[in-house]
Design a protein around this motif. Structure first.
Motif, PDB file in Angstrom:
ATOM      1  N   ILE A   1      29.054  -7.387  54.007  1.00  0.00           N
ATOM      2  CA  ILE A   1      30.367  -7.684  53.786  1.00  0.00           C
ATOM      3  C   ILE A   1      30.882  -6.943  52.613  1.00  0.00           C
ATOM      4  O   ILE A   1      30.294  -6.845  51.605  1.00  0.00           O
ATOM      5  N   LEU A   2      31.950  -6.256  52.826  1.00  0.00           N
ATOM      6  CA  LEU A   2      32.466  -5.221  51.805  1.00  0.00           C
ATOM      7  C   LEU A   2      33.421  -6.158  50.665  1.00  0.00           C
ATOM      8  O   LEU A   2      33.460  -7.277  50.963  1.00  0.00           O
ATOM      9  N   GLY A   3      33.946  -5.547  49.907  1.00  0.00           N
ATOM     10  CA  GLY A   3      34.835  -6.058  48.841  1.00  0.00           C
ATOM     11  C   GLY A   3      34.122  -6.111  47.350  1.00  0.00           C
ATOM     12  O   GLY A   3      33.035  -6.773  47.272  1.00  0.00           O
ATOM     13  N   ALA A   4      34.842  -5.086  46.609  1.00  0.00           N
ATOM     14  CA  ALA A   4      34.164  -5.242  45.099  1.00  0.00           C
ATOM     15  C   ALA A   4      35.014  -5.912  44.181  1.00  0.00           C
ATOM     16  O   ALA A   4      34.691  -6.581  43.240  1.00  0.00           O
ATOM     17  N   ASP A   5      36.416  -5.725  44.415  1.00  0.00           N
ATOM     18  CA  ASP A   5      37.329  -6.256  43.528  1.00  0.00           C
ATOM     19  C   ASP A   5      37.848  -7.586  44.146  1.00  0.00           C
ATOM     20  O   ASP A   5      38.473  -7.858  44.955  1.00  0.00           O
ATOM     21  N   ILE A   6      37.491  -8.628  42.989  1.00  0.00           N
ATOM     22  CA  ILE A   6      37.774 -10.106  43.363  1.00  0.00           C
ATOM     23  C   ILE A   6      38.483 -10.843  42.318  1.00  0.00           C
ATOM     24  O   ILE A   6      38.265 -10.322  41.049  1.00  0.00           O
ATOM     25  N   ALA A   7      38.914 -12.008  42.686  1.00  0.00           N
ATOM     26  CA  ALA A   7      39.508 -12.612  41.483  1.00  0.00           C
ATOM     27  C   ALA A   7      39.183 -14.424  42.316  1.00  0.00           C
ATOM     28  O   ALA A   7      39.445 -14.439  43.443  1.00  0.00           O
ATOM     29  N   GLY A   8      38.895 -15.034  41.440  1.00  0.00           N
ATOM     30  CA  GLY A   8      38.640 -16.448  42.031  1.00  0.00           C
ATOM     31  C   GLY A   8      38.061 -17.496  40.890  1.00  0.00           C
ATOM     32  O   GLY A   8      38.381 -17.262  39.652  1.00  0.00           O
ATOM     33  N   LYS A   9      37.750 -18.567  41.299  1.00  0.00           N
ATOM     34  CA  LYS A   9      37.081 -19.738  40.483  1.00  0.00           C
ATOM     35  C   LYS A   9      35.507 -19.667  40.537  1.00  0.00           C
ATOM     36  O   LYS A   9      35.197 -19.980  41.598  1.00  0.00           O
ATOM     37  N   ILE A  10      34.820 -20.068  39.502  1.00  0.00           N
ATOM     38  CA  ILE A  10      33.634 -20.352  39.560  1.00  0.00           C
ATOM     39  C   ILE A  10      33.349 -21.857  39.776  1.00  0.00           C
ATOM     40  O   ILE A  10      34.007 -22.903  39.364  1.00  0.00           O
ATOM     41  N   ILE A  11      32.324 -21.817  40.745  1.00  0.00           N
ATOM     42  CA  ILE A  11      32.168 -23.129  41.289  1.00  0.00           C
ATOM     43  C   ILE A  11      30.585 -23.500  40.943  1.00  0.00           C
ATOM     44  O   ILE A  11      30.169 -25.105  41.055  1.00  0.00           O
ATOM     45  N   ALA A  12      29.521 -22.805  40.778  1.00  0.00           N
ATOM     46  CA  ALA A  12      28.408 -23.070  40.333  1.00  0.00           C
ATOM     47  C   ALA A  12      27.843 -21.942  39.430  1.00  0.00           C
ATOM     48  O   ALA A  12      28.374 -20.636  39.490  1.00  0.00           O
ATOM     49  N   VAL A  13      26.918 -22.188  38.616  1.00  0.00           N
ATOM     50  CA  VAL A  13      26.337 -21.159  37.807  1.00  0.00           C
ATOM     51  C   VAL A  13      24.891 -21.012  37.701  1.00  0.00           C
ATOM     52  O   VAL A  13      24.179 -22.276  38.115  1.00  0.00           O
ATOM     53  N   GLY A  14      24.155 -20.180  37.543  1.00  0.00           N
ATOM     54  CA  GLY A  14      22.621 -20.008  37.656  1.00  0.00           C
ATOM     55  C   GLY A  14      22.036 -20.530  36.152  1.00  0.00           C
ATOM     56  O   GLY A  14      22.961 -20.769  35.263  1.00  0.00           O
ATOM     57  N   ALA A  15      20.818 -20.717  36.348  1.00  0.00           N
ATOM     58  CA  ALA A  15      20.190 -21.460  35.221  1.00  0.00           C
ATOM     59  C   ALA A  15      20.331 -20.752  33.830  1.00  0.00           C
ATOM     60  O   ALA A  15      20.502 -21.525  32.879  1.00  0.00           O
ATOM     61  N   SER A  16      20.397 -19.550  33.834  1.00  0.00           N
ATOM     62  CA  SER A  16      20.494 -18.439  32.622  1.00  0.00           C
ATOM     63  C   SER A  16      21.911 -18.026  32.248  1.00  0.00           C
ATOM     64  O   SER A  16      22.069 -17.386  31.191  1.00  0.00           O
ATOM     65  N   VAL A  17      22.984 -18.343  32.821  1.00  0.00           N
ATOM     66  CA  VAL A  17      24.431 -17.884  32.619  1.00  0.00           C
ATOM     67  C   VAL A  17      24.787 -18.831  31.579  1.00  0.00           C
ATOM     68  O   VAL A  17      24.629 -19.881  31.103  1.00  0.00           O
ATOM     69  N   THR A  18      25.392 -17.970  30.614  1.00  0.00           N
ATOM     70  CA  THR A  18      25.882 -18.317  29.121  1.00  0.00           C
ATOM     71  C   THR A  18      27.354 -17.901  29.046  1.00  0.00           C
ATOM     72  O   THR A  18      27.981 -18.867  28.219  1.00  0.00           O
ATOM     73  N   ARG A  19      27.854 -17.275  29.833  1.00  0.00           N
ATOM     74  CA  ARG A  19      29.367 -17.043  29.453  1.00  0.00           C
ATOM     75  C   ARG A  19      30.523 -17.818  30.401  1.00  0.00           C
ATOM     76  O   ARG A  19      31.658 -17.826  29.777  1.00  0.00           O
ATOM     77  N   PHE A  20      29.896 -18.309  31.455  1.00  0.00           N
ATOM     78  CA  PHE A  20      30.978 -19.107  32.217  1.00  0.00           C
ATOM     79  C   PHE A  20      30.477 -20.292  32.737  1.00  0.00           C
ATOM     80  O   PHE A  20      29.305 -20.722  32.481  1.00  0.00           O
ATOM     81  N   ARG A  21      31.292 -21.332  32.970  1.00  0.00           N
ATOM     82  CA  ARG A  21      30.973 -22.376  33.610  1.00  0.00           C
ATOM     83  C   ARG A  21      31.950 -22.885  34.795  1.00  0.00           C
ATOM     84  O   ARG A  21      32.648 -22.275  34.847  1.00  0.00           O
ATOM     85  N   PRO A  22      31.539 -23.811  35.527  1.00  0.00           N
ATOM     86  CA  PRO A  22      32.193 -24.166  36.552  1.00  0.00           C
ATOM     87  C   PRO A  22      33.772 -24.651  36.385  1.00  0.00           C
ATOM     88  O   PRO A  22      33.942 -25.063  35.296  1.00  0.00           O
ATOM     89  N   GLY A  23      34.671 -23.958  37.132  1.00  0.00           N
ATOM     90  CA  GLY A  23      36.111 -24.156  36.668  1.00  0.00           C
ATOM     91  C   GLY A  23      36.571 -23.095  36.284  1.00  0.00           C
ATOM     92  O   GLY A  23      38.053 -23.005  36.193  1.00  0.00           O
ATOM     93  N   ASP A  24      36.036 -21.948  35.746  1.00  0.00           N
ATOM     94  CA  ASP A  24      36.537 -20.735  35.002  1.00  0.00           C
ATOM     95  C   ASP A  24      37.137 -19.909  36.128  1.00  0.00           C
ATOM     96  O   ASP A  24      36.576 -19.883  37.214  1.00  0.00           O
ATOM     97  N   GLU A  25      38.297 -19.362  35.602  1.00  0.00           N
ATOM     98  CA  GLU A  25      38.833 -18.379  36.508  1.00  0.00           C
ATOM     99  C   GLU A  25      38.578 -16.943  36.285  1.00  0.00           C
ATOM    100  O   GLU A  25      38.703 -16.763  35.147  1.00  0.00           O
ATOM    101  N   VAL A  26      38.229 -16.200  37.064  1.00  0.00           N
ATOM    102  CA  VAL A  26      37.820 -14.863  36.581  1.00  0.00           C
ATOM    103  C   VAL A  26      38.170 -13.911  37.593  1.00  0.00           C
ATOM    104  O   VAL A  26      38.621 -13.931  38.642  1.00  0.00           O
ATOM    105  N   PHE A  27      37.963 -12.731  37.274  1.00  0.00           N
ATOM    106  CA  PHE A  27      38.259 -11.325  38.065  1.00  0.00           C
ATOM    107  C   PHE A  27      37.279 -10.433  37.508  1.00  0.00           C
ATOM    108  O   PHE A  27      36.534 -10.441  36.727  1.00  0.00           O
ATOM    109  N   GLY A  28      36.722  -9.572  38.750  1.00  0.00           N
ATOM    110  CA  GLY A  28      36.000  -8.380  38.477  1.00  0.00           C
ATOM    111  C   GLY A  28      35.604  -7.443  39.335  1.00  0.00           C
ATOM    112  O   GLY A  28      35.938  -7.600  40.649  1.00  0.00           O
ATOM    113  N   ASP A  29      34.604  -6.605  39.217  1.00  0.00           N
ATOM    114  CA  ASP A  29      34.235  -5.574  40.305  1.00  0.00           C
ATOM    115  C   ASP A  29      32.737  -5.621  40.450  1.00  0.00           C
ATOM    116  O   ASP A  29      32.031  -5.731  39.567  1.00  0.00           O
ATOM    117  N   LEU A  30      32.469  -5.929  41.579  1.00  0.00           N
ATOM    118  CA  LEU A  30      31.139  -6.525  42.068  1.00  0.00           C
ATOM    119  C   LEU A  30      30.314  -5.211  42.821  1.00  0.00           C
ATOM    120  O   LEU A  30      29.380  -5.556  43.305  1.00  0.00           O
TER     121      LEU A  30
END
Length: 333
Positions: A71-100
């Motif tokens: 599946i191609l696609g690096a540049d995205i924008a969307g909404k976080i709906i789940a986080v891993g156990a060690s994630v500290t910067r974001f939480r569900p509901g946060d709107e983000v963009f980035g390069d994958l």
């Protein structure tokens, strides 16, 4: 989250946009330092195009006969709906963009997982489509002009391939530094380039910027089709040529010639290695929020028409970025 499957733009063999298919696949699960994002928009980059075709062959590393990332696609924008156990910067509901591109790609899908370090909070007042147009192209422009090019106020700057994603951000960034900008691309993009602030526009099919005796403090080359030995003629002594993209023979030629040109002609020649990161995305976030830069979006496609988006990209007539809307919704104010 209840969905276990999702729609995604999948390819199982290298080739033209005809190999791209919309398929139902499993929704990925975030690892310890990852988040799961519901994707609202994703944009097409030249790297996506190269990976689709498997050319140049360096793009087949890790997947010689079949794509490593289906599946191609690096540049995205969307909404976080789940986080891993060690994630500290974001939480569900946060709107983000980035390069994958430093993660696992996968942006042309309804959901994707990404490392939290690849993401930046959404710029205020921008749509998901506008935010998805920023990451890779804008960061390349920034690293090319600020880091490699050492852009300074009032310099004379030439941008070769100015009408695409990198170029449209580079023009705006250069004008913020009061540079005099010459934009090189197709004549059909002239009005758009002037509207972004370009002082001069050259149609590369009718004028060769390496042969008109004008010289520049900084040349940002997004397409890299001309020999570095010709390009250096358009560079002032002490000036800098930054190659961002181009054919493999041109890249190798530039790499080998750079030390000699630097030593004997006192001209800096360098190749930019893309380094996606949150800090540089933050720069563009602030500029966009301040209204100092605006992402240029040529066409907007739905996920079901994403293969057509790639076809249009391959024609080379697009202005700025091509964006695929995965889900329609405006960001929270």
């Amino acid at each position: 989250m209840k969905a276990r499957t999702m729609k995604a733009l999948v390819y199982e063999a290298y080739g033209s946009p005809e190999v791209l298919q919309i398929k139902e696949v499993d929704v990925p699960a975030p690892k310890e330092h990852e988040v799961l994002i519901e994707v609202y928009a994703a944009s097409v980059n030249s790297w996506d195009w190269d990976l689709l075709r498997g050319k140049p062959y360096i793009n087949r590393i890790g997947g010689l006969r079949k794509p490593r990332f289906p599946i191609l696609g690096a540049d995205i924008a969307g909404k976080i709906i789940a986080v891993g156990a060690s994630v500290t910067r974001f939480r569900p509901g946060d709107e983000v963009f980035g390069d994958l591109s430093g993660c696992s790609w996968g942006g042309f899908a309804e959901y994707v997982c990404a490392g939290e370090d690849a993401l930046t909070p959404m710029p205020k007042r921008l749509s998901f489509e506008q935010a998805a147009a920023i990451p890779q192209a804008a960061v390349l422009a920034l690293q090319g002009m600020r880091d490699k090019g050492n852009l300074r106020k009032g310099q004379q700057v030439l941008i070769n391939g100015a009408g695409g994603g990198v170029g449209t951000f580079a023009i705006q960034y250069a004008k913020l530094h009061e540079a005099e900008v010459t934009a090189v691309d197709r004549a059909c993009k002239r009005d758009m380039l002037l509207s972004l602030g370009a002082d001069h526009v050259q149609d590369y099919r009718n004028e060769d910027f390496t042969a008109n005796r004008r010289q520049y403090d900084l040349i940002l080359d997004v397409v890299g089709t001309r020999s570095v030995f010709k390009v250096k003629r358009a560079l002032k002594k002490g000036g800098t040529y930054v190659m961002i993209g181009g054919l493999m023979p041109r890249l190798l030629q530039t790499l080998l010639a750079a030390p000699l040109i630097r030593r004997f002609e006192k001209k800096n020649v360098t190749i930019l290695i893309h380094k996606p990161n949150d800090a540089d995305q933050q720069v563009w976030k602030l500029l966009a929020e301040a209204g100092q830069v605006t992402p240029v979006i040529d066409r907007l496609y739905g996920l079901q028409d994403a293969a057509e988006a790639f076809r249009y990209f391959g024609e080379g007539e697009f202005k700025g970025k091509i964006v695929v809307r995965i889900k329609s919704e405006t960001p929270t104010p």
